[in-house]
Design a protein around this motif. Structure first.
Motif, PDB file in Angstrom:
ATOM      1  N   VAL A  48       0.605  -1.590   0.118  1.00 41.05           N
ATOM      2  CA  VAL A  48       0.098  -0.172   0.213  1.00 41.05           C
ATOM      3  C   VAL A  48       1.237   1.042   0.450  1.00 41.05           C
ATOM      4  N   ASP A  49       1.934   0.666   1.114  1.00 42.84           N
ATOM      5  CA  ASP A  49       2.596   2.835   1.009  1.00 42.84           C
ATOM      6  C   ASP A  49       3.407   2.607  -0.479  1.00 42.84           C
ATOM      7  N   LEU A  50       3.932   1.453  -1.003  1.00 42.06           N
ATOM      8  CA  LEU A  50       4.644   2.044  -2.380  1.00 42.06           C
ATOM      9  C   LEU A  50       3.556   2.205  -3.524  1.00 42.06           C
ATOM     10  N   PHE A  51       2.358   1.826  -2.995  1.00 45.11           N
ATOM     11  CA  PHE A  51       1.311   2.607  -4.497  1.00 45.11           C
ATOM     12  C   PHE A  51       1.324   3.812  -3.974  1.00 45.11           C
ATOM     13  N   LEU A  52       0.997   4.188  -2.632  1.00 45.93           N
ATOM     14  CA  LEU A  52       1.137   5.690  -2.091  1.00 45.93           C
ATOM     15  C   LEU A  52       2.053   6.721  -2.366  1.00 45.93           C
ATOM     16  N   GLY A  53       2.961   6.214  -2.416  1.00 51.84           N
ATOM     17  CA  GLY A  53       4.004   6.725  -2.963  1.00 51.84           C
ATOM     18  C   GLY A  53       4.256   6.926  -4.353  1.00 51.84           C
ATOM     19  N   GLY A  54       3.996   6.585  -5.297  1.00 55.13           N
ATOM     20  CA  GLY A  54       3.756   6.263  -6.787  1.00 55.13           C
ATOM     21  C   GLY A  54       2.924   7.564  -6.908  1.00 55.13           C
ATOM     22  N   LEU A  55       1.610   7.128  -6.317  1.00 59.15           N
ATOM     23  CA  LEU A  55       0.492   8.477  -6.143  1.00 59.15           C
ATOM     24  C   LEU A  55       0.355   9.485  -6.142  1.00 59.15           C
ATOM     25  N   VAL A  56       1.575  10.133  -4.660  1.00 59.64           N
ATOM     26  CA  VAL A  56       2.140  11.422  -4.873  1.00 59.64           C
ATOM     27  C   VAL A  56       2.310  12.051  -5.445  1.00 59.64           C
ATOM     28  N   VAL A  57       3.527  11.144  -6.256  1.00 58.21           N
ATOM     29  CA  VAL A  57       4.072  12.054  -7.188  1.00 58.21           C
ATOM     30  C   VAL A  57       2.892  12.102  -9.157  1.00 58.21           C
ATOM     31  N   ILE A  58       2.586  10.938  -8.937  1.00 65.50           N
ATOM     32  CA  ILE A  58       1.102  11.124  -9.894  1.00 65.50           C
ATOM     33  C   ILE A  58       0.407  12.420 -10.305  1.00 65.50           C
ATOM     34  N   LEU A  59      -0.742  12.362  -9.150  1.00 63.10           N
ATOM     35  CA  LEU A  59      -1.608  12.812  -8.944  1.00 63.10           C
ATOM     36  C   LEU A  59      -0.899  14.298  -9.108  1.00 63.10           C
ATOM     37  N   PRO A  60       0.350  15.127  -8.846  1.00 66.64           N
ATOM     38  CA  PRO A  60       0.600  16.532  -9.708  1.00 66.64           C
ATOM     39  C   PRO A  60       1.304  17.019 -10.404  1.00 66.64           C
ATOM     40  N   GLN A  61       1.389  15.696 -11.012  1.00 68.07           N
ATOM     41  CA  GLN A  61       2.213  15.134 -12.482  1.00 68.07           C
ATOM     42  C   GLN A  61       0.349  15.392 -13.535  1.00 68.07           C
ATOM     43  N   SER A  62      -1.020  15.140 -13.122  1.00 66.60           N
ATOM     44  CA  SER A  62      -1.686  14.647 -13.995  1.00 66.60           C
ATOM     45  C   SER A  62      -2.191  15.634 -14.056  1.00 66.60           C
ATOM     46  N   TRP A  63      -2.230  16.359 -13.076  1.00 60.53           N
ATOM     47  CA  TRP A  63      -3.134  18.406 -12.656  1.00 60.53           C
ATOM     48  C   TRP A  63      -1.968  19.179 -14.293  1.00 60.53           C
ATOM     49  N   LEU A  64      -1.069  18.552 -13.705  1.00 59.33           N
ATOM     50  CA  LEU A  64      -0.502  19.239 -14.927  1.00 59.33           C
ATOM     51  C   LEU A  64      -0.694  18.930 -16.009  1.00 59.33           C
ATOM     52  N   ALA A  65      -0.808  17.858 -16.534  1.00 54.51           N
ATOM     53  CA  ALA A  65      -1.422  16.902 -17.758  1.00 54.51           C
ATOM     54  C   ALA A  65      -2.795  17.799 -17.949  1.00 54.51           C
ATOM     55  N   TYR A  66      -3.688  17.644 -17.271  1.00 51.33           N
ATOM     56  CA  TYR A  66      -4.869  18.511 -17.422  1.00 51.33           C
ATOM     57  C   TYR A  66      -5.034  19.822 -17.716  1.00 51.33           C
ATOM     58  N   GLN A  67      -3.997  20.408 -16.901  1.00 54.41           N
ATOM     59  CA  GLN A  67      -3.451  22.623 -17.029  1.00 54.41           C
ATOM     60  C   GLN A  67      -2.714  22.349 -18.295  1.00 54.41           C
ATOM     61  N   LEU A  68      -2.066  21.877 -19.350  1.00 55.60           N
ATOM     62  CA  LEU A  68      -1.530  22.148 -20.432  1.00 55.60           C
ATOM     63  C   LEU A  68      -2.595  22.768 -21.460  1.00 55.60           C
ATOM     64  N   GLY A  69      -2.205  24.162 -21.837  1.00 53.04           N
ATOM     65  CA  GLY A  69      -3.084  24.710 -23.266  1.00 53.04           C
ATOM     66  C   GLY A  69      -4.099  25.377 -21.841  1.00 53.04           C
ATOM     67  N   SER A  70      -4.301  25.517 -21.266  1.00 50.01           N
ATOM     68  CA  SER A  70      -5.666  26.551 -20.314  1.00 50.01           C
ATOM     69  C   SER A  70      -5.124  27.772 -20.906  1.00 50.01           C
ATOM     70  N   GLN A  71      -6.094  28.467 -20.628  1.00 51.44           N
ATOM     71  CA  GLN A  71      -6.173  30.000 -21.019  1.00 51.44           C
ATOM     72  C   GLN A  71      -5.269  30.580 -19.649  1.00 51.44           C
ATOM     73  N   ARG A  72      -5.482  29.863 -18.438  1.00 53.00           N
ATOM     74  CA  ARG A  72      -5.324  30.420 -17.203  1.00 53.00           C
ATOM     75  C   ARG A  72      -3.960  30.224 -16.642  1.00 53.00           C
ATOM     76  N   TRP A  73      -2.874  29.650 -17.724  1.00 48.50           N
ATOM     77  CA  TRP A  73      -1.445  29.161 -17.619  1.00 48.50           C
ATOM     78  C   TRP A  73      -0.719  29.082 -19.231  1.00 48.50           C
ATOM     79  N   SER A  74      -1.927  29.931 -19.722  1.00 45.47           N
ATOM     80  CA  SER A  74      -0.858  30.615 -21.243  1.00 45.47           C
ATOM     81  C   SER A  74       0.208  31.478 -20.485  1.00 45.47           C
ATOM     82  N   GLY A  75       1.470  31.251 -21.420  1.00 48.24           N
ATOM     83  CA  GLY A  75       2.193  32.390 -21.379  1.00 48.24           C
ATOM     84  C   GLY A  75       2.867  32.118 -19.866  1.00 48.24           C
ATOM     85  N   LYS A  76       3.055  30.671 -18.689  1.00 46.56           N
ATOM     86  CA  LYS A  76       3.593  31.280 -17.697  1.00 46.56           C
ATOM     87  C   LYS A  76       4.179  29.107 -17.954  1.00 46.56           C
ATOM     88  N   PRO A  77       4.099  28.781 -18.861  1.00 45.19           N
ATOM     89  CA  PRO A  77       4.865  27.301 -18.569  1.00 45.19           C
ATOM     90  C   PRO A  77       5.082  27.414 -17.621  1.00 45.19           C
TER      91      PRO A  77
END
Length: 134
Positions: A48-77
């Motif tokens: 469980v701890d191995l999985f949770l350690g991976g999720l701690v890294v993957i969740l912010p990367q998922s957020w980053l991927a979701y935000q790619l190309g959004s108006q909010r972050w345009s010009g601020k990559p």
């Protein structure tokens, strides 16, 4: 006068986002399988701890991927890319504060796997795309 219809251009990030989410899904699956295997061989807590350690890294990367190309972050990559680090740090802080007992080595291993696997899977997907297209 002729009627002009506005059609928004296809986002240049659409294909990149799709490959990034695919890479994140493959990595999450690999970490889940690894966690399950570790749980079977060593014990449930390290798995469980191995999985949770991976999720701690993957969740912010998922957020980053979701935000790619959004108006909010345009010009601020740079700011967008930097924002995932405090999110991961907060995730690790919450994980170590809220989960007891915790196997720190398993958490670290899950995080290292996630950090390493996502760019590797993404690069393989990019190479496969390049090979197919030309």
């Amino acid at each position: 006068p002729a009627q002009v219809t506005y059609r928004p251009a296809t986002s240049p990030f659409k294909a990149v986002k799709a490959r990034m989410f695919s890479a994140l899904l493959v990595t999450t699956t690999a970490i889940a399988v690894g966690g399950g295997l570790l749980a079977f061989l060593v014990g449930v807590q390290p798995g469980v701890d191995l999985f949770l350690g991976g999720l701690v890294v993957i969740l912010p990367q998922s957020w980053l991927a979701y935000q790619l190309g959004s108006q909010r972050w345009s010009g601020k990559p740079g700011m967008l890319a930097f924002a995932k680090y405090p999110l991961a740090g907060a995730g690790f802080a919450a994980l170590f504060a809220l989960k007891t007992p915790i196997n720190g080595l398993a958490v670290l291993a899950g995080a290292v796997i996630a950090i390493g696997a996502v760019p590797i899977v993404f690069a393989v997907k990019e190479r496969t795309k390049a090979t197919k297209s030309g």
